[in-house]
Design a protein around this motif. Structure first.
Motif, short mmCIF file in Angstrom:
data_model
loop_
_atom_site.label_atom_id
_atom_site.label_comp_id
_atom_site.label_asym_id
_atom_site.label_seq_id
_atom_site.Cartn_x
_atom_site.Cartn_y
_atom_site.Cartn_z
N TRP A 6 1.00 -1.12 -0.16
CA TRP A 6 -0.05 -0.17 -0.12
C TRP A 6 0.84 1.26 0.01
O TRP A 6 0.44 2.20 -0.53
CB TRP A 6 -0.89 0.14 1.13
N ASP A 7 2.12 1.20 0.56
CA ASP A 7 3.00 2.27 0.41
C ASP A 7 3.24 2.67 -1.01
O ASP A 7 3.36 3.44 -1.51
CB ASP A 7 4.21 2.03 1.16
N TYR A 62 1.35 1.86 -3.69
CA TYR A 62 0.28 2.30 -3.91
C TYR A 62 0.04 3.75 -3.94
O TYR A 62 -0.35 4.23 -4.85
CB TYR A 62 -0.94 1.62 -3.43
N VAL A 63 0.57 4.39 -2.86
CA VAL A 63 0.38 5.72 -2.48
C VAL A 63 1.32 6.37 -3.55
O VAL A 63 0.95 7.42 -4.00
CB VAL A 63 0.79 6.08 -1.21
N GLU A 64 2.59 5.84 -3.70
CA GLU A 64 3.27 6.58 -4.38
C GLU A 64 3.08 6.41 -5.86
O GLU A 64 3.16 7.28 -6.89
CB GLU A 64 4.70 5.64 -4.54
N ALA A 71 -0.07 6.66 -6.82
CA ALA A 71 -1.15 7.62 -7.07
C ALA A 71 -0.48 8.57 -7.26
O ALA A 71 -1.11 9.67 -8.06
CB ALA A 71 -2.14 7.25 -5.57
N ARG A 72 0.54 8.95 -6.57
CA ARG A 72 1.29 10.35 -6.72
C ARG A 72 1.50 10.54 -8.32
O ARG A 72 1.53 11.49 -8.86
CB ARG A 72 2.19 10.73 -5.56
N THR A 79 -2.75 5.18 5.79
CA THR A 79 -2.56 5.23 4.51
C THR A 79 -3.64 6.01 3.82
O THR A 79 -3.21 6.81 2.99
CB THR A 79 -2.34 3.79 4.16
N TRP A 80 -5.18 5.68 4.11
CA TRP A 80 -5.93 6.18 3.41
C TRP A 80 -6.06 7.79 3.64
O TRP A 80 -6.44 8.44 2.63
CB TRP A 80 -7.32 5.40 3.48
N LYS A 104 -3.65 9.87 3.75
CA LYS A 104 -2.62 10.16 2.90
C LYS A 104 -3.31 10.61 1.56
O LYS A 104 -3.06 11.52 0.82
CB LYS A 104 -1.56 9.56 2.68
N LEU A 105 -4.17 9.75 1.03
CA LEU A 105 -4.77 9.61 -0.18
C LEU A 105 -5.71 10.98 -0.32
O LEU A 105 -6.02 11.49 -1.22
CB LEU A 105 -5.33 8.21 -0.67
N GLU A 162 -3.87 14.30 -0.08
CA GLU A 162 -3.41 14.85 -1.08
C GLU A 162 -4.46 14.82 -2.57
O GLU A 162 -3.93 15.05 -3.49
CB GLU A 162 -2.12 14.15 -1.68
#
Length: 446
Positions: free
Chosen positions: A182-183, A185-187, A189-190, A245-246, A248-249, A252
């Protein structure tokens, strides 16, 4: 099959007693899942005598099952009734039970809603009919969802082990590697949103089913139920892992503010502006029918992990077949439910497009090696089957989960449209659930 995870309020839940905990097992395994071949004498007698079985369900593959059942047992007439999808049917079922008449012999009930009927003792404990012998034949998530100690309150009809659906065309265009955590995944997404501000890693406007499924995968166990004693706590480590984690999404603005199953959602999946979905294994049929123009663009991968190297998964959606206490023909009802969910009946439903809860179907070569033209010929069932094996089996829903889900957007949903933090929204959801539970006569701990 898709089962929509967000539900409206059904109405008040009448708590009449604690869960029935005693039952007996009988019979031996059957070759085709028919009660006549393996069940107690009363099943054979009921099938030989014949009669009518009324089944309330919205699942389309049951039509073929009903035809096959009537062909095998010509004295039995199966009447399929679509009394509404999900909460609409539950309202009708609850009203029929309260009125003392008009209830079906068999009812389709989603896993998250089954506890409401079990705690009210309004569905049969099927272990008395020999259902416990099928425990090892189903995957852990669905079987856990229909059982309580020694009681079996329904038979699993399908399942929704989660997987990661992604638009390969979009990923390749922007050089994005499929995330395994999931980390990552965030990257991703960015990176996607930076490459093209019109592209979002996914959509999310607040969904109770999706949220609880990801908490489940993260190891969170916010609900515990023992009879009328309920524990409700969103302060465990698994929930915190998901929330961190969520958040952060959301902070941002990396998720599209589009509701699932809306026209805008289908458009986003088709044009690539919504690049991934983390959802149940029943999703392929919906992509094939609803996003036909993107055929060949999408692929399937295992769900990203909260800890690198793990293989944890969770269920998202799925239904069971229950026999109401108010059923007129209980023996015939159980015979049909057993036929529809095991052996030949289960395989028939899989052939019609349902995702199996049965180990035999999940492990069959034909199922595992079936190519998906929509996913470029990928053998996606191998990923789904592996996910099913890795579902944490100790998850519980509230016995009033239908109500809890109905107030999700009034509590957690605020984190998607205001400055409310996701953790605070979950706390508010917890408080609403605690209050409701106590008002309905449950003993509720936090």
């Amino acid at each position: 099959m898709r089962t929509h995870p967000s539900r409206r309020l059904l109405g008040a839940l009448a708590v009449v007693s604690t869960l029935a905990l005693t039952a007996t097992a009988c019979g031996s395994g059957a070759s085709d899942g028919s009660a006549a071949d393996s069940g107690p004498k009363d099943y054979r007698a009921a099938l030989e005598k014949g009669g009518k079985v009324t089944v309330w369900a919205w699942e389309p593959t049951l039509k073929k099952v009903a035809e096959d059942f009537e062909k095998k047992y010509p004295k039995v007439d199966v009447e399929l009734v679509n009394a509404g999808t999900g909460d609409k049917q539950y309202t009708a079922l609850q009203n029929a039970i309260a009125a003392g008449s008009g209830a079906p012999d068999v009812a389709q009930v989603e896993y998250y809603a089954l506890g409401q009927f079990a705690i009210g003792k309004s569905v049969e404990d099927l272990s008395a009919y020999g259902a416990r012998k099928y425990g090892t034949g189903f995957t852990p998530g669905p079987w856990n969802a229909v059982t309580q100690d020694q009681a079996v309150y329904a038979l699993p009809m399908d399942s929704g082990p989660m997987a990661f659906f992604y638009n390969k065309k979009v990923f390749d265009k922007h050089g994005i590697t499929v995330p395994t955590t999931w980390d990552e995944y965030v990257e991703a997404a960015r990176a996607l949103h930076k490459a093209d501000p019109k592209i979002f890693i996914t959509n999310d406007t607040g969904d109770a089913g999706a949220t609880t499924s990801l908490i489940w995968q993260a190891g969170g166990r916010p609900y515990k139920t023992q009879g009328t004693h309920v524990t409700l706590n969103f302060d465990d480590e698994g929930t915190k892992t998901y929330t961190a984690t969520w958040q952060k999404l959301l902070d941002e603005k990396l998720v599209a503010p589009i509701s699932s199953w809306s026209d805008a959602w289908y458009k986003g999946l088709a044009d690539g502006s919504i690049a991934t979905l983390s959802i149940g294994a029943w999703m392929p049929a919906n992509l094939t029918s609803g996003v036909a123009s993107a055929s060949g663009d999408w692929r399937v991968a295992p769900l990203p992990q909260w800890t690198k190297g793990d293989t944890a998964s969770a269920e998202n959606g799925g239904s069971s077949l229950a026999v109401p206490k108010a059923a007129t023909n209980k023996e015939l009802a159980y015979a049909f439910a057993e036929f529809a969910t095991t052996g030949a009946g289960a395989s028939s439903r899989v052939a019609e497009g349902a995702f199996p809860a049965t180990r035999a179907d999940l492990e069959s070569t034909a199922f595992l090696d079936a190519p998906f033209p929509y996913f470029g010929g990928q053998k996606a069932n191998r990923i789904f089957a592996e996910s099913a094996r890795n579902v944490g089996a100790d998850w519980s829903y509230l016995p009033y989960q239908v109500y809890a889900n109905s107030v999700f957007n009034d509590t957690v949903g605020k984190a998607y449209v205001s400055s409310t933090r996701l953790a605070d929204g979950l706390k508010a959801w917890q408080e609403a659930g605690v209050k409701y539970g106590k008002d309905q006569g449950f003993t509720v701990d936090e």
